[in-house]
Write a protein that holds these residues in place. Structure first.
Motif, PDB file in Angstrom:
ATOM      1  N   HIS A  18       0.700  -1.219   0.040  1.00 26.23           N
ATOM      2  CA  HIS A  18      -0.072  -0.055   0.072  1.00 26.23           C
ATOM      3  C   HIS A  18       0.935   1.228  -0.106  1.00 26.23           C
ATOM      4  O   HIS A  18       1.777   1.408   0.843  1.00 26.23           O
ATOM      5  N   LEU A  56      -5.817  -5.220  13.198  1.00 28.15           N
ATOM      6  CA  LEU A  56      -5.917  -4.492  12.059  1.00 28.15           C
ATOM      7  C   LEU A  56      -6.511  -3.193  12.206  1.00 28.15           C
ATOM      8  O   LEU A  56      -5.808  -1.969  11.635  1.00 28.15           O
ATOM      9  N   PHE A  59      -4.027  -0.519  13.637  1.00 28.45           N
ATOM     10  CA  PHE A  59      -3.222  -0.010  12.704  1.00 28.45           C
ATOM     11  C   PHE A  59      -3.897   0.955  11.619  1.00 28.45           C
ATOM     12  O   PHE A  59      -3.471   2.036  11.294  1.00 28.45           O
ATOM     13  N   LEU A  60      -5.128   0.629  10.949  1.00 24.00           N
ATOM     14  CA  LEU A  60      -5.755   1.551  10.094  1.00 24.00           C
ATOM     15  C   LEU A  60      -6.217   2.761  10.743  1.00 24.00           C
ATOM     16  O   LEU A  60      -6.041   3.697  10.104  1.00 24.00           O
ATOM     17  N   TYR A  63      -3.005   4.718  10.039  1.00 26.22           N
ATOM     18  CA  TYR A  63      -2.680   4.858   8.598  1.00 26.22           C
ATOM     19  C   TYR A  63      -3.257   5.778   8.287  1.00 26.22           C
ATOM     20  O   TYR A  63      -2.900   6.659   7.202  1.00 26.22           O
ATOM     21  N   ASP A 168      -9.638  -3.534   0.378  1.00 25.72           N
ATOM     22  CA  ASP A 168      -8.662  -3.677   1.678  1.00 25.72           C
ATOM     23  C   ASP A 168      -9.489  -2.838   2.657  1.00 25.72           C
ATOM     24  O   ASP A 168     -10.616  -2.421   2.436  1.00 25.72           O
ATOM     25  N   SER A 169      -8.633  -2.419   3.832  1.00 23.69           N
ATOM     26  CA  SER A 169      -9.467  -1.820   4.885  1.00 23.69           C
ATOM     27  C   SER A 169     -10.059  -2.955   5.793  1.00 23.69           C
ATOM     28  O   SER A 169      -9.644  -4.136   5.524  1.00 23.69           O
ATOM     29  N   HIS A 196      -8.151  -8.432  -0.340  1.00 24.09           N
ATOM     30  CA  HIS A 196      -7.640  -9.086   0.825  1.00 24.09           C
ATOM     31  C   HIS A 196      -8.493 -10.117   1.455  1.00 24.09           C
ATOM     32  O   HIS A 196      -9.681  -9.741   1.492  1.00 24.09           O
ATOM     33  N   GLU A 199      -6.817 -12.711   6.270  1.00 24.30           N
ATOM     34  CA  GLU A 199      -5.872 -11.639   7.111  1.00 24.30           C
ATOM     35  C   GLU A 199      -6.720 -11.805   8.533  1.00 24.30           C
ATOM     36  O   GLU A 199      -6.049 -12.629   9.404  1.00 24.30           O
ATOM     37  N   HIS A 220      -2.953 -11.841   1.454  1.00 24.43           N
ATOM     38  CA  HIS A 220      -2.755 -12.481   2.642  1.00 24.43           C
ATOM     39  C   HIS A 220      -2.984 -13.855   2.742  1.00 24.43           C
ATOM     40  O   HIS A 220      -2.374 -14.956   2.127  1.00 24.43           O
ATOM     41  N   SER A 247       4.060  -7.855   8.515  1.00 23.01           N
ATOM     42  CA  SER A 247       2.750  -7.297   8.880  1.00 23.01           C
ATOM     43  C   SER A 247       1.993  -8.180   9.655  1.00 23.01           C
ATOM     44  O   SER A 247       1.371  -7.769  10.711  1.00 23.01           O
ATOM     45  N   LEU A 251       0.614  -7.084  13.333  1.00 20.36           N
ATOM     46  CA  LEU A 251      -0.957  -6.960  13.433  1.00 20.36           C
ATOM     47  C   LEU A 251      -1.589  -8.298  14.334  1.00 20.36           C
ATOM     48  O   LEU A 251      -2.524  -8.424  14.428  1.00 20.36           O
ATOM     49  N   ASP A 277       3.481  -5.161   2.577  1.00 20.56           N
ATOM     50  CA  ASP A 277       2.275  -4.501   2.982  1.00 20.56           C
ATOM     51  C   ASP A 277       2.345  -3.084   3.304  1.00 20.56           C
ATOM     52  O   ASP A 277       2.195  -2.272   2.349  1.00 20.56           O
ATOM     53  N   ASP A 278       2.877  -2.578   4.565  1.00 19.29           N
ATOM     54  CA  ASP A 278       3.013  -1.203   4.990  1.00 19.29           C
ATOM     55  C   ASP A 278       4.203  -1.089   5.788  1.00 19.29           C
ATOM     56  O   ASP A 278       4.197  -0.978   6.995  1.00 19.29           O
TER      57      ASP A 278
END
Ligand code: HPA
Ligand code: ZN
Length: 326
Positions: A18, A56, A59-60, A63, A168-169, A196, A199, A220, A247, A251, A277-278
Motif C-alpha cells: 500500500h 488490523l 493500525f488502520l 494509517y 482492503d481496510s 485482501h 487476514e 494474505h 505485517s 497486527l 504490506d505497509d
C-alpha cells in the motif's frame, strides 16, 4: 548469514504494498509542515511510539491519520519515489502497488492529483532503473458499494494507467460479496482483480473472493489454512497468495515469527510470495521480511528461491516479461 546475503541479492518483486503504508514518519512530518497541516503527534518519536497494534483496526486508525497530510500531486510523487528508491536498493525489480483513492477523496483530494503523482514516479523508476510496475486501485471495504462505484467512475479516464483493483481496510464484517457487482463491472473493463482475504476474516471470505468474485490472486490468505477444501481449491487454481510476514507479526495475525505459516504454505504446494504490506508501519521493507523469515523460521535456500520465483510468476507481467527475471 549466507542466506540473508543471498536473499538480498535475489531479484525480487513486490505484489502487496500500500503506497500510503510507505509513509515514513520523517517524510510525514516534512510534508505536514510544507502543507501546514497539523499531526496529532508532536514529534517523530511520539508518532513511532504509537506504532503498537493489537489488530488490523488499530493500525488502520493511524494509517488514515498519516495519509491525511497528502494533498498535492507532488506529495504523492515524493511518497511513491521514496518507496521506489528504497526497494530499488533492495534488488526489487518489479512492483504492483495499491493506492486507496477513497482515503484521499474523503479529504477533497481529487483522483487526478493522486494518480498523476503516483504514476509519474512509477514512470521515472522505469526510465531511471528499468523497474517495471502495475498500479492497483483498492476499494475501502468499510465504505459502501455505492462509494466504490463512484470511485470506479472517477477512475474511468485513467484506465490505461490502472492494471487492477483490490479490496482492503477493515475485513471483519465486510465480506467480499458486498462488492460483487463492483468487481463484475471492473472485470468487464478488463481490470485484474485481487482482494485482501483471510487476514483477520474467516475462510468463508476467502471462498467468496475465489468463487463469487473470481479473484486473480489473494492478498494474505493466512486463514485459508483452516479449511482443507479451500487449500485444495487454491492449489488447483494455482492462485498466488501475497503473504506479508512482518505485517502479520505487527497486527497479531501470527503470535511469533517462528510460527509463521509461509513454509507450511509452500509445503502444501501453495504459491506463496513475500511482501511488505505497509513497511513504514510494520518494521521493514522487502529484505527485512526475508531476513526475519530466515532468522526465525527454518526456511532453507530452495524455499527462499521458490518464494522469489512465485513473486515473478504470480505477478501480472506477461510471460515474456516474467521470463526476463526467471
Ligand atoms: N489489511 C487491510 N487493509 C489494509 C492493510 C492491510 O494489511 N494495509 C493497508 N490497508
Ligand atoms: Zn495489505
Amino acid at each position: 548469514n549466507t542466506l540473508i546475503a543471498l536473499s538480498k541479492a535475489m531479484p525480487k518483486t513486490e505484489l502487496h504494498l500500500h503506497i500510503e503504508g510507505t509513509f515514513e514518519p520523517e517524510q510525514m512530518f516534512a510534508i505536514a509542515q510544507r502543507n501546514q497541516v497539523a499531526l496529532k503527534y508532536d514529534s517523530v518519536e511520539a508518532l513511532i511510539a504509537a506504532y503498537q497494534f493489537t489488530n488490523l483496526q488499530d493500525f488502520l486508525d493511524l494509517y488514515y491519520q498519516g495519509m491525511s497530510v497528502l494533498l498535492h500531486e507532488e506529495d504523492f510523487y515524493d511518497l511513491t519515489m521514496a518507496y521506489l528508491t528504497k526497494v530499488h536498493s533492495e534488488n526489487v525489480v518489479h512492483v504492483e502497488i495499491f493506492f486507496d483513492p477513497q482515503g484521499h477523496l474523503s479529504r477533497d483530494v481529487s483522483f487526478d492529483v493522486q494518480i498523476k503523482g503516483i504514476y509519474r514516479a512509477l514512470q521515472d523508476a522505469k526510465q531511471q532503473w528499468g523497474m517495471t510496475s502495475k498500479l492497483i486501485m483498492s476499494f475501502l471495504r468499510h465504505l459502501s458499494e455505492e462509494s466504490a462505484f463512484e470511485t470506479l467512475a472517477l477512475a474511468k479516464p485513467y484506465l490505461k494507467w490502472i492494471d487492477g483493483v483490490g479490496l482492503d481496510s477493515s475485513e471483519l464484517g465486510h465480506p467480499p460479496e458486498k462488492f460483487l457487482r463492483v468487481f463484475q463491472a471492473c472485470k468487464a473493463l478488463g481490470l485484474k482483480v485481487t482482494a485482501h482475504a483471510g487476514e483477520e476474516g474467516p475462510p468463508e471470505y476467502v471462498w467468496q473472493a475465489i468463487e463469487d468474485i473470481g479473484v486473480d490472486r489473494i492478498d494474505h490468505g493466512n486463514r485459508a489454512l483452516e479449511d482443507n477444501n479451500l487449500i485444495c481449491t487454491i492449489q488447483q487454481r494455482n492462485l498466488t497468495l501475497t503473504v506479508c510476514p512482518l505485517s502479520n507479526l505487527k497486527l497479531c495475525v501470527v503470535d511469533d515469527m517462528k510460527d509463521h505459516p509461509i513454509t507450511r504454505m509452500l509445503a502444501l504446494g501453495l504459491k506463496a510470495t513475500v511482501n511488505s504490506d505497509d513497511p513504514a508501519y510494520f518494521g521493514g521493507y522487502m529484505n527485512d521480511n526475508y531476513a526475519s523469515l530466515i532468522q526465525h523460521t527454518g526456511i532453507n535456500l530452495a524455499q527462499l528461491y521458490q518464494l522469489a520465483k512465485n513473486g515473478i510468476t504470480g505477478s501480472w507481467m506477461t510471460r515474456a516479461q516474467q521470463s526476463v527475471h526467471l
